[in-house]
Design a protein around this motif. Structure first.
Motif, PDB file in Angstrom:
ATOM      1  N   LEU A 239      21.146  15.660  39.772  1.00  0.00           N
ATOM      2  CA  LEU A 239      20.678  14.594  40.639  1.00  0.00           C
ATOM      3  C   LEU A 239      19.189  14.392  40.385  1.00  0.00           C
ATOM      4  O   LEU A 239      18.413  15.336  40.477  1.00  0.00           O
ATOM      5  N   ALA A 240      18.788  13.170  40.050  1.00  0.00           N
ATOM      6  CA  ALA A 240      17.407  12.928  39.633  1.00  0.00           C
ATOM      7  C   ALA A 240      16.748  11.857  40.486  1.00  0.00           C
ATOM      8  O   ALA A 240      17.393  10.919  40.956  1.00  0.00           O
ATOM      9  N   GLN A 241      15.440  12.051  40.702  1.00  0.00           N
ATOM     10  CA  GLN A 241      14.592  11.047  41.334  1.00  0.00           C
ATOM     11  C   GLN A 241      13.346  10.883  40.478  1.00  0.00           C
ATOM     12  O   GLN A 241      12.968  11.787  39.739  1.00  0.00           O
ATOM     13  N   ASN A 242      12.707   9.739  40.591  1.00  0.00           N
ATOM     14  CA  ASN A 242      11.431   9.564  39.911  1.00  0.00           C
ATOM     15  C   ASN A 242      10.468   8.828  40.826  1.00  0.00           C
ATOM     16  O   ASN A 242      10.884   8.027  41.663  1.00  0.00           O
ATOM     17  N   VAL A 243       9.199   9.136  40.668  1.00  0.00           N
ATOM     18  CA  VAL A 243       8.141   8.490  41.446  1.00  0.00           C
ATOM     19  C   VAL A 243       7.137   7.911  40.463  1.00  0.00           C
ATOM     20  O   VAL A 243       6.591   8.635  39.620  1.00  0.00           O
ATOM     21  N   ALA A 244       6.890   6.620  40.562  1.00  0.00           N
ATOM     22  CA  ALA A 244       5.904   5.950  39.709  1.00  0.00           C
ATOM     23  C   ALA A 244       4.596   5.798  40.471  1.00  0.00           C
ATOM     24  O   ALA A 244       4.594   5.603  41.691  1.00  0.00           O
ATOM     25  N   PHE A 245       3.475   5.912  39.760  1.00  0.00           N
ATOM     26  CA  PHE A 245       2.175   5.712  40.387  1.00  0.00           C
ATOM     27  C   PHE A 245       1.305   4.878  39.456  1.00  0.00           C
ATOM     28  O   PHE A 245       1.511   4.841  38.244  1.00  0.00           O
ATOM     29  N   GLY A 304      -1.747   2.617  49.479  1.00  0.00           N
ATOM     30  CA  GLY A 304      -1.875   1.314  48.837  1.00  0.00           C
ATOM     31  C   GLY A 304      -1.630   1.420  47.352  1.00  0.00           C
ATOM     32  O   GLY A 304      -0.979   0.578  46.744  1.00  0.00           O
ATOM     33  N   LYS A 305      -2.136   2.488  46.732  1.00  0.00           N
ATOM     34  CA  LYS A 305      -1.897   2.715  45.306  1.00  0.00           C
ATOM     35  C   LYS A 305      -0.416   2.955  45.056  1.00  0.00           C
ATOM     36  O   LYS A 305       0.144   2.506  44.066  1.00  0.00           O
ATOM     37  N   LEU A 306       0.239   3.725  45.966  1.00  0.00           N
ATOM     38  CA  LEU A 306       1.645   4.051  45.775  1.00  0.00           C
ATOM     39  C   LEU A 306       2.507   2.792  45.755  1.00  0.00           C
ATOM     40  O   LEU A 306       3.396   2.649  44.928  1.00  0.00           O
ATOM     41  N   TYR A 307       2.231   1.874  46.665  1.00  0.00           N
ATOM     42  CA  TYR A 307       3.073   0.689  46.776  1.00  0.00           C
ATOM     43  C   TYR A 307       2.532  -0.502  45.998  1.00  0.00           C
ATOM     44  O   TYR A 307       2.972  -1.631  46.179  1.00  0.00           O
ATOM     45  N   GLY A 308       1.557  -0.250  45.105  1.00  0.00           N
ATOM     46  CA  GLY A 308       1.075  -1.314  44.245  1.00  0.00           C
ATOM     47  C   GLY A 308       0.130  -2.277  44.929  1.00  0.00           C
ATOM     48  O   GLY A 308      -0.072  -3.395  44.470  1.00  0.00           O
ATOM     49  N   GLN A 309      -0.479  -1.851  46.058  1.00  0.00           N
ATOM     50  CA  GLN A 309      -1.417  -2.721  46.741  1.00  0.00           C
ATOM     51  C   GLN A 309      -2.770  -2.640  46.058  1.00  0.00           C
ATOM     52  O   GLN A 309      -2.990  -1.849  45.157  1.00  0.00           O
ATOM     53  N   ALA A 310      -3.707  -3.432  46.542  1.00  0.00           N
ATOM     54  CA  ALA A 310      -5.007  -3.525  45.899  1.00  0.00           C
ATOM     55  C   ALA A 310      -5.905  -2.375  46.303  1.00  0.00           C
ATOM     56  O   ALA A 310      -5.692  -1.716  47.301  1.00  0.00           O
TER      57      ALA A 310
END
Length: 373
Positions: A239-245, A304-310
């Motif tokens: 079972l795999a998950q990934n987190v992008a930053f 904000g960085k996590l969710y692609g905000q400014a």
């Protein structure tokens, strides 16, 4: 602040490791030597210089029980250093490599260590008392490129690797006469040495640092595409998950999970009660942007960085490229090590990087992270 001590040992450090009692630190100052410093009267003094390699030392690990140091180098050699009186005496390791050795780690029982190499192989080494040297069994023809990191499972048998071919793999390293059958996992059909348990193709780029959770149930590794991967139930159907930053790629990871790399600042990842992993925040203090007004808290900036905000001073529909900013390290962090204490939960760790600093971090004084410890 999370950083409780900053030591400028050299202009650049490629790797470091601590003695069992944390009174000494061994590191490579980006050359063919291993320098050992000892804390004397609240000052760090150079007490030993290990000189045996001909090229840059790329990996160091200091065993916690047997007090032995293992080093590997781009010269394709490895040595195990034993303390005999006031001196450190090297013991030969038979690696049989035709490319650089890139990383090394002692197994939990310290009767083996693994070496990843640029020859697309992994050497699993054990001591041969009759000849007073360390010999190796080699995992061949499994990787398509250089092996960048190795990590031992708590059972002393399974070994995880990452490679610049973009894959993470798990192998069996059972060696007859070295390992006991009780330490093997599963039934009578346990895999033999070098047998691949699983291959993870989650990343589309180079993969680097890999670590097991203390229980051995979760595996974490990072990709050069600024993503971190978490894998449970290692086996035929993981079972795999990934987190992008949005920030620069990581190079290595440690539990909680703590990731370090090109952004010069440790990043904290944690799982909630449902097991979903996410980015929490940067551990070091972030420098404010020189342009634009200052608004929002560090907490809101991190999410904000996590969710692609400014970033500060930008609207939500404007994207600014990531910048290398950090309060403690001034260059890429390339090594992270736990500072374990017997009978207590690990709350301290150290990092070193291309700025020549060794920084000690304490999670115990971070109130917002205590729920994850």
């Amino acid at each position: 602040m999370a950083a409780v001590a900053v030591h400028q040992f050299a202009l650049c450090i490629t790797c470091h490791a601590w003695s069992p009692d944390h009174s000494m630190v061994a590191f490579c100052p980006n050359n063919n030597e291993v320098h050992i410093y000892k804390l004397v009267n609240d000052k760090w003094e150079k007490v030993h210089v290990l000189q045996k390699h001909d090229q840059i030392v790329s990996g160091i690990d200091w065993s916690g029980k047997s007090n032995r140091i293992v080093s590997v180098s781009h010269d394709r050699n490895s040595y195990v250093w034993n303390r005999e009186g006031p001196e450190w005496v090297p013991t030969l390791v038979i690696l049989r490599l035709n490319r650089a050795a890139l990383c090394v780690q002692w197994s939990p029982k310290e009767n083996k260590f693994a070496v990843g190499s640029g020859a697309k192989t992994v050497c699993v080494c054990y001591y041969e008392q009759e000849n007073n040297w360390w010999v190796s069994k080699v995992i061949r023809k499994k990787h398509d490129s250089s092996v960048t990191s190795v990590a031992w499972h708590p059972n002393n048998i399974l070994l995880a690797t990452t490679s610049t071919d973009g894959k993470c793999r798990v192998f069996s390293t059972f060696i007859k006469g070295v390992d006991t059958r009780e330490s093997k996992t599963g039934s009578s059909s346990d895999p033999k040495f070098g047998e691949q348990i699983v291959q993870l193709d989650l990343s589309s780029s180079w993969t680097f640092g890999v670590k097991w959770s203390p229980s051995g149930n979760t595996l974490a590794y990072v990709g050069h595409n600024s993503m971190i991967y978490f894998v449970d139930d290692i086996g035929p159907s993981p079972l795999a998950q990934n987190v992008a930053f949005r920030n620069l790629p990581l190079r290595d990871v440690e539990k909680m999970v703590i990731g370090v790399g090109f952004d010069c600042n440790p990043m904290i990842f944690a799982a909630d009660k449902s097991g979903l992993w996410s980015f929490i925040r940067f551990l070091g203090e972030r420098k404010e942007s020189l342009s634009g007004p200052k608004s929002g808290s560090q907490f809101s900036e991190a999410f904000g960085k996590l969710y692609g905000q400014a970033k500060h001073g930008l609207s939500n529909d404007t994207v600014e490229p990531s910048k290398i900013q950090g309060a403690v390290h001034d260059n890429c962090i390339n090594c992270i090590a736990l500072l374990n204490k017997k009978g207590s939960q690990t709350k301290r760790f150290s990092t070193s990087g291309m700025d020549g600093k060794v920084v000690i971090w304490d999670l115990g004084n971070q109130q917002d992270l205590k729920e994850y410890l």
